[in-house]
Enzyme design. Structure first.
Site, PDB file in Angstrom:
ATOM      1  CG  LEU A  13       4.155  -3.893  23.838  1.00  0.00           C
ATOM      2  CD1 LEU A  13       4.070  -2.620  23.002  1.00  0.00           C
ATOM      3  CD2 LEU A  13       3.816  -5.109  22.994  1.00  0.00           C
ATOM      4  CG  ASP A  14       9.963  -8.273  24.344  1.00  0.00           C
ATOM      5  OD1 ASP A  14       9.504  -8.630  25.442  1.00  0.00           O
ATOM      6  OD2 ASP A  14      10.196  -9.055  23.404  1.00  0.00           O
ATOM      7  CE  LYS A  15      15.792  -0.183  27.133  1.00  0.00           C
ATOM      8  NZ  LYS A  15      17.069  -0.223  27.894  1.00  0.00           N
ATOM      9  CB  THR A  48       8.444  -4.787  20.990  1.00  0.00           C
ATOM     10  OG1 THR A  48       9.257  -5.950  20.851  1.00  0.00           O
ATOM     11  CG2 THR A  48       7.206  -4.937  20.113  1.00  0.00           C
ATOM     12  NE  ARG A  58      13.200 -10.205  20.621  1.00  0.00           N
ATOM     13  CZ  ARG A  58      13.817  -9.679  21.673  1.00  0.00           C
ATOM     14  NH1 ARG A  58      13.108  -9.260  22.726  1.00  0.00           N
ATOM     15  NH2 ARG A  58      15.127  -9.575  21.690  1.00  0.00           N
TER      16      ARG A  58
END
Length: 358
Positions: free
Chosen positions: A144-146, A148, A247
């Site tokens: 997961l993105d930082k 998110t 995104r």
């Protein structure tokens, strides 16, 4: 040194031959394994086998004698940092599901999945705290993105890691995200089909819609509720797995995710005391398990997201309601943004049933 026979253990079921050597005989190089395979010296249940072939539990792998090799300047193995009691407690507090094959974390926003340039605090660095009763620490199988938050799956065995990895690679999973967008999407339910590629000049750190050379990227966006033209509560489902896909698609369609300044710029920030943190949350994951059955898990919202929902008059409970039935008649013209349900006029607030206010 004589030949050795190795019985393939359950934890190595499905692994490639070259990966088996990397795991159990790290001193044997890939070139050596390939050479043994070409000359017929490497045998699996008596038959020739190649580096890319896969092993099954109970099979017998016959390995030729390994000639001793002088090591001139072996690099020292860097020991993992010992975690503090506070770090162990924090890591274990993130666990929302624990079973034989899997651990599921509710990753908070701001915590990276893996380390990188100037990133020293991450989930990968906390894995020693999450071994519990397993033979080894768990393994990351996706990211997961930082910024998110939400569901992050860890495999507790090598076999489970290979199985889950295949599920993600073949899209045999269901991943649902919740987001708050700045502005209201034009349609209540849309398929976003816009190819994505690396943005030139960003060093690979940023993606963009690239009709000419991008990779296929498809997402489904379903509006749960609207706050006029100001914002919307949206369920997002990535149907492909491109970097920053949700995104990029949200920003490209004119309704960036709230707090996503990287892709939405200043338009992604709402006034009125709304948090500037990103409002993208991995709410639910459904995935098959190695021994049959399915894992279906949900992650609670982080505080800033829940507070923004309340401030905008949205109800978290609405997000878990089943979606309305799709239209039976297909649209007359094929469009990139294809509607699955009738779209509201922009700015109207929906009731929980999805009907327009009178």
């Amino acid at each position: 040194m004589s030949e050795r026979e190795h019985v393939i253990a359950a934890d190595d079921d499905g692994i490639r031959v070259d990966r088996w050597f990397k795991r159990h005989m790290a001193d044997v190089s890939f070139n050596q394994v390939s050479r043994w395979a070409r000359t017929g010296q490497l045998r699996l249940d008596g038959a020739r086998v190649g580096p890319g072939d896969r092993l099954a539990e109970g099979q017998v792998l016959r390995v030729p004698p390994v000639e001793p090799v002088a090591v001139l300047a072996a690099k020292p193995v860097k020991a993992r940092r010992e975690l503090s009691p506070e770090e162990i407690e924090f890591a274990q507090s993130l666990v929302i599901h624990r079973s034989q094959h899997a651990l599921v974390l509710n990753k908070p926003p701001g915590l990276a999945t893996q380390g990188g340039s100037k990133t020293f605090e991450h989930v990968d660095g906390l894995l020693d705290a999450l071994q519990f009763d397993a033979e080894s620490r768990p393994k990351l199988v996706h990211r997961l993105d930082k910024d998110t938050s939400g569901v992050l799956l860890l495999a507790r065995t090598s076999r489970a890691a290979a199985f889950f990895g295949k599920c993600f690679a073949t899209r045999d999973t269901k991943k649902l995200y919740w987001a708050i967008t700045a502005g209201g999407p034009r349609l209540d339910d849309a398929l976003i089909d816009l190819p994505i590629g690396k943005q030139p000049g960003s060093g690979g750190e940023k993606m963009h819609v690239d009709e000419a050379n991008g990779q296929s990227a498809k997402s489904r966006f379903r509006v749960i509720d609207r706050a006029g033209d100001r914002a919307a509560f949206v369920e997002m489902q990535p149907l492909t797995g491109r970097t920053h896909q949700l995104r990029v698609h949200a920003a490209a369609t004119g309704t960036p995710i709230v707090g996503d300044g990287k892709y939405g710029g200043k338009e992604s920030f709402l006034t009125g005391g709304v948090s500037r943190k990103m409002h993208l949350h991995a709410r639910r994951l459904v995935i098959a398990l190695p021994d049959g059955g399915k894992l279906d898990v949900k992650a609670d919202l982080p505080t800033h997201f829940a507070e923004t929902l309340a401030a905008l008059g949205f109800s978290e409970a609405d997000g878990d309601l089943p979606p309305p039935e799709p239209l039976k008649a297909p649209p007359k013209k094929s469009r990139r943004l294809s509607t699955a349900t009738s779209g509201n006029r922009r700015g109207e607030r929906r009731s929980r049933s999805g009907s327009k206010p009178k």
